[in-house]
Design an enzyme around this catalytic site. Sequence first.
Site, PDB file in Angstrom:
ATOM      1  N   ASP A   1      95.583 -18.703 -62.035  1.00 17.08           N
ATOM      2  CA  ASP A   1      96.352 -19.455 -63.019  1.00 17.08           C
ATOM      3  C   ASP A   1      96.342 -20.914 -62.588  1.00 17.08           C
ATOM      4  OD1 ASP A   1      98.064 -19.104 -60.847  1.00 17.08           O
ATOM      5  OD2 ASP A   1      99.851 -18.895 -62.074  1.00 17.08           O
TER       6      ASP A   1
ATOM      7  N   TYR B   1      93.565   5.260 -29.699  1.00 15.37           N
ATOM      8  CA  TYR B   1      93.338   6.372 -30.615  1.00 15.37           C
ATOM      9  C   TYR B   1      92.547   7.444 -29.887  1.00 15.37           C
ATOM     10  CZ  TYR B   1      88.662   4.296 -31.385  1.00 15.37           C
ATOM     11  OH  TYR B   1      87.405   3.778 -31.228  1.00 15.37           O
TER      12      TYR B   1
ATOM     13  N   HIS C   1      84.664  -3.320 -27.693  1.00 14.02           N
ATOM     14  CA  HIS C   1      85.825  -2.424 -27.792  1.00 14.02           C
ATOM     15  C   HIS C   1      85.509  -1.182 -26.960  1.00 14.02           C
ATOM     16  CE1 HIS C   1      88.509   0.533 -29.556  1.00 14.02           C
ATOM     17  NE2 HIS C   1      87.535   1.123 -30.196  1.00 14.02           N
TER      18      HIS C   1
END
Length: 842
Positions: free
Chosen positions: A576, A291, A260
């Site tokens: 469940d 960013y 990156h």
Amino acid sequence: MSSTSRTSRSSAHAPPPAPAPAPAPAPTHARARAQARAAPRVVVIGAGIVGCSLADELTARGWTDVTVLEQGPLPAPGGSTSHAPGLVFQTNPSKTLTEFAAYTVQKFGALEADGLPCFDRVGGLELATTEERLADLHRRAGLAASWGVRGEVVPASRCKELWPLLDESKVLGGFHTPDDGLARAVPACRAQIARAERRGARFLDRHTVTGIERENGRVTAVVTDRGAFPADHVVSAAGFWGPVIGRMAGVDVPLLPLAHQYARTRPLPALAGARAEATRPILRFQDRDLYVREHADRLGIGSYAHRPMPVDPFTVPAYDEAPVMPSSYPFTPDDFAPSWADCRWLLPALADSEVEEGFNGVFSFTPDGMPLLGESRALRGFWLAEAVWVTHAAGAAKAVAEWMVDGRPATDVHECDLGRFEAAQRSPAYVAERGARQFVEVYDVVHPLQPVEQPRPLRVSPFHARQRELGAYFLEGGGWERPHWYEANAPLAEGVRVPQRDAWSARYWSPIAAAEARATRERVALYDMTPLRRLEVSGPGALAFLQRMTTNNLARKPGAVTYTLLLDETGGIRSDLTVARLAEDRFQIGANSPADEVWLLRHAPGDVHIRDVTSGTCCIGVWGPFARELVQPLTRDDFSHRGFGYFRVKRTYLGLVPVTAMRLSYVGELGWELYTSADLGLRLWDTLWEAGRKHGVIAAGRSAFNSLRLEKGYRAWGVDMTDEHTPYEAGLGFAVRMDKGDFVGRQALERAGEPRRRLTALLLDDPAAVVLGKEPVYVDGTPAGYVTSAAYGYTLGRCVAYAWLPPLATGTAVHVEYIGQKVPATVADEPLFDPEMSRIRR
């Protein structure tokens, strides 16, 4: 987030209005055994931010015999932590990751190194330069409110105030989160190392792991180039080296390291004289996959806009052989050039600047973008704490420490459980392709129903060819192709009035679903239920075992089907199940995820055998008022209500096909689940289809199914309830039989008081309104809970939403926030449809 999408079993009745850590290998006398249980030997591999945080969390809980091994020099050994920019944005579609990040903020905010804080609460600012992104920021603000994070959508003028370097004319608005900020990862490691060492832990750098010793299915030691370290528990927190450590242990670690890009500018005149490392919020320019953060008088820029750059973890150089450090690869300027142009477009102050330095830093991605946490099924005592970014490091470490010491984390971590991937999703090719895609999608606007694009199709039911002929629109979950509606039913939709949807809720949806739901209520429909996980439990001890593991009473004669729950020791709902007793010593279980099989296997005695039979079988749900008229002529057995009652199972033949027929309904209509072997699946489909023609049979998809099951209030595990919730909170008390004897979680339920929250049925007041799930719910103007499942109830003419809320009286007015708008809703009695169960029991 991207969590693994799985079809869950739902409660089959209309609801009313890790084991403790294993001891060390057996010593020679009882006192030694007791000591081993009290103070297990733990070896953590990796002294990055995760390993250091884990050592701190374990020693804080009294496990002080902790050794942390690191191949590089401390405190910056050269892994991802050593170069991490330290961004901590708490808001995430995953409640779990948000809680992890919130704990990181809390913990690192209280840590200091050299008199400086380990977290700078500068805030976060996510920008929108398109209308699509602005709408997404409103959705993110809703997520923040749901999960308890402070944040608000602000206008462009406020964005300019927060970040004066911005070109305000390029910005439509932003999402400001004042409590986000920058984690100083290496100082945080140092601070936690010091604390853990004071409690007895030891950190050994320059120790390269060369092997994992094991005996009788348990880990026994970690071998390094400087000796072996006996261990009762080993935790791989090796970051992108995780697959290397996993191979030594014989454990699959499905992560992909990727590089990156990160660059720093030259000093900027606009930031001249800056004394603090950072004062402005971290900036996210997600429309360009970027960013930005301050480094005093410079800016640091991270980019996800470039091509994926996978890294083979087996070829990463050792610390002393790396040009800079193992996780830092040479910067590739050509890949960064478009990102640099985008930054200069947004930030005019960069017009006369240049990139002074940069690198391609390696870190980890998984096929679904979530961490890998938990104990391996293949090797007891071997744990993973991998694919964890600095943002979530402290929270993930806390969860693993709780898991090891207490037997379970306080936070629901099913999205991170390392066993969540199906076998078909663990191949190196799949991990590589999906991991790279996760990198590409880091800042994309991703719809909650958006399926993976490749590799597809991967898993298909035997009916796939027929479904394609009918124009099935497939989404994906667990690798399965799952029809959500069929274009062949489009003519049926012409007479169905459905409110027009907004662009977001209309994605991956069709009004055909309304027609399929109506056809199910009025005639009969076939549903492909093959992706439901099926386990076979057999052996002399099968009944006693299942009685001990589940909440309901399974001591019924063969032919009975029972809805029941798996709990943990705290009374939380692990899953469940639907349990069919096929013979005295053989049961078929409808389960949810691979974790259910792992849980049962770990507790099963020697006289119980458990195997997954999903891939070799298939299932069709035949539901609707004409279901009996369709099925009865195909068999000599009695399918009347008297001859084949609700929640019963029979082995029979339908035409030429042997089937296991269970009289269950997850859509609230008469019908059966019909199981057969995969080789006969297509014949079963064709038999039912031909017999159903005179009854107007259709094929129906998951979109209609979800609407129908919510009208009946049937819960979906992993969505509506998790191990953070008890049966009584989730409205599943009917599945608990306190009079049947002991079972896992019973004592916790006996101690439980009145629920302080409940899974609550809501009906949206406006017939045209729709919500999708995870939206905040406001009571008297204050966020009080969040939506779990939601779907338009075509029978009811209203959107149905289930939400976790404080106990509220029927008729209470609430508001659900949807893309920045407060949508009125009302607390309703459940089930909303056919409370007398007359349609199912006909």
